[in-house]
Design an enzyme around this catalytic site. Structure first.
Site, mmCIF file in Angstrom:
data_model
loop_
_atom_site.group_PDB
_atom_site.id
_atom_site.type_symbol
_atom_site.label_atom_id
_atom_site.label_comp_id
_atom_site.label_asym_id
_atom_site.label_seq_id
_atom_site.Cartn_x
_atom_site.Cartn_y
_atom_site.Cartn_z
ATOM 1 N N SER A 112 0.870 -1.175 0.000
ATOM 2 C CA SER A 112 0.000 0.000 0.000
ATOM 3 C C SER A 112 0.901 1.218 0.000
ATOM 4 O O SER A 112 2.072 1.136 0.401
ATOM 5 C CB SER A 112 -0.879 -0.011 1.264
ATOM 6 O OG SER A 112 -1.510 1.237 1.466
ATOM 7 N N TYR A 169 -1.967 -0.447 10.675
ATOM 8 C CA TYR A 169 -1.955 -0.817 9.258
ATOM 9 C C TYR A 169 -0.671 -0.320 8.589
ATOM 10 O O TYR A 169 -0.028 -1.061 7.838
ATOM 11 C CB TYR A 169 -3.187 -0.230 8.577
ATOM 12 C CG TYR A 169 -3.320 -0.543 7.114
ATOM 13 C CD1 TYR A 169 -3.704 -1.813 6.680
ATOM 14 C CD2 TYR A 169 -3.088 0.435 6.142
ATOM 15 C CE1 TYR A 169 -3.839 -2.098 5.336
ATOM 16 C CE2 TYR A 169 -3.221 0.156 4.794
ATOM 17 C CZ TYR A 169 -3.594 -1.112 4.395
ATOM 18 O OH TYR A 169 -3.724 -1.391 3.049
#
Length: 263
Positions: free
Chosen positions: A147, A160
């Site tokens: 990501s 995250y």
């Protein structure tokens, strides 16, 4: 094309396994690999979701499904053993992941462990399961779907971000370790992508703030110079390119698919 029939292409004869392959980015990657001639195995937690995706993809190429939670090392080992009956896994796409937001002081140990177990440890477990076969054949591709959160920081998703930064670190370390073995390891780092995960994020913003859905989406896309969500097919295109035989010099890279957000 009849189900089970191979489509000729640069990945003909290759067996690709895509985790989290039942929907969103994973399903788009599976389709793109099939279109290049690979046989594809889908792995995920929800068997019904996997079966529904396989039915859609059967017209494109050869698909099989295996249910497992990537955070469970024993389940991963069993699923990969079953998938190996179709042939050695030549291409592994570690796509399975989860994202939950919370201010750091409201990020408890359970949320922290969940983000690391799915996003980072799942990548570890699946790579460990696939790698011996690749090394035996002297050819392999590992593509980790990280990501932009693995390349920069975002507020309210510290767990995250930490997990995805870990995926990037694992990618780079393993790429160096395997550089002379015929196996490449790379990461693709999408920005906010038009998937169920982002739609859930929009709903969460709407629920917790006074913003409407349009304002919430605008907030998510504000960091993208193109002012839009990324399409899953755009992520899939980057993944397939890294898997092609002629991409063997691509190793240890973390490629942002984010409209210029990360340079």
């Amino acid at each position: 094309m009849m189900p089970g029939e191979h489509k000729p292409g640069p990945l003909s004869g290759k067996h690709a396994l895509v985790t989290g392959g039942g929907r969103g980015i994973g399903a788009a990657i599976a389709r793109a690999l099939l279109e290049q001639g690979a046989a594809v195995s889908l792995l995920g937690r929800n068997r019904q979701t996997l079966d529904a995706a396989a039915r859609e993809l059967a017209a494109v190429g050869e698909v099989a499904c295996f249910a497992a939670d990537v955070a469970d090392s024993d389940a991963v080992a069993a699923a990969f053993a079953a998938a190996a009956r179709r042939g050695t896994v030549d291409i592994l796409v570690n796509n399975a992941g989860q994202a939950h937001s919370a201010p750091f002081l409201k990020t408890d140990a359970q949320l922290w462990r969940e983000m690391l177990s799915v996003n980072l440890e799942g990548t570890f477990h699946c790579t460990r399961a696939a790698l011996p076969g690749m090394l035996e054949k002297g050819w392999g591709r590992v593509v980790n779907i990280a990501s932009t959160a693995g390349l920069t920081g975002y507020a309210y998703v510290s767990a995250y971000c930490a997990a995805k930064h870990g995926v990037i670190g694992l990618t780079r370390a393993l790429a160096l370790e395997l550089a002379t073995k015929g196996v490449t390891v790379n990461a693709v780092c999408p920005g906010y992508t038009d998937t169920d995960m982002v739609r859930e994020t929009v709903a969460n913003i709407v629920q917790k703030t006074a913003r409407n859905p349009e304002q919430a989406r605008a907030e998510l896309t504000a960091g993208n110079p193109q002012k839009r969500l990324i399409a899953p097919e755009e992520v899939a295109g980057a993944v397939v390119w890294l898997c092609l035989p002629q991409s063997s010099a691509m190793n240890g890279q973390a490629i942002a698919v984010a409209g210029g957000e990360i340079m």
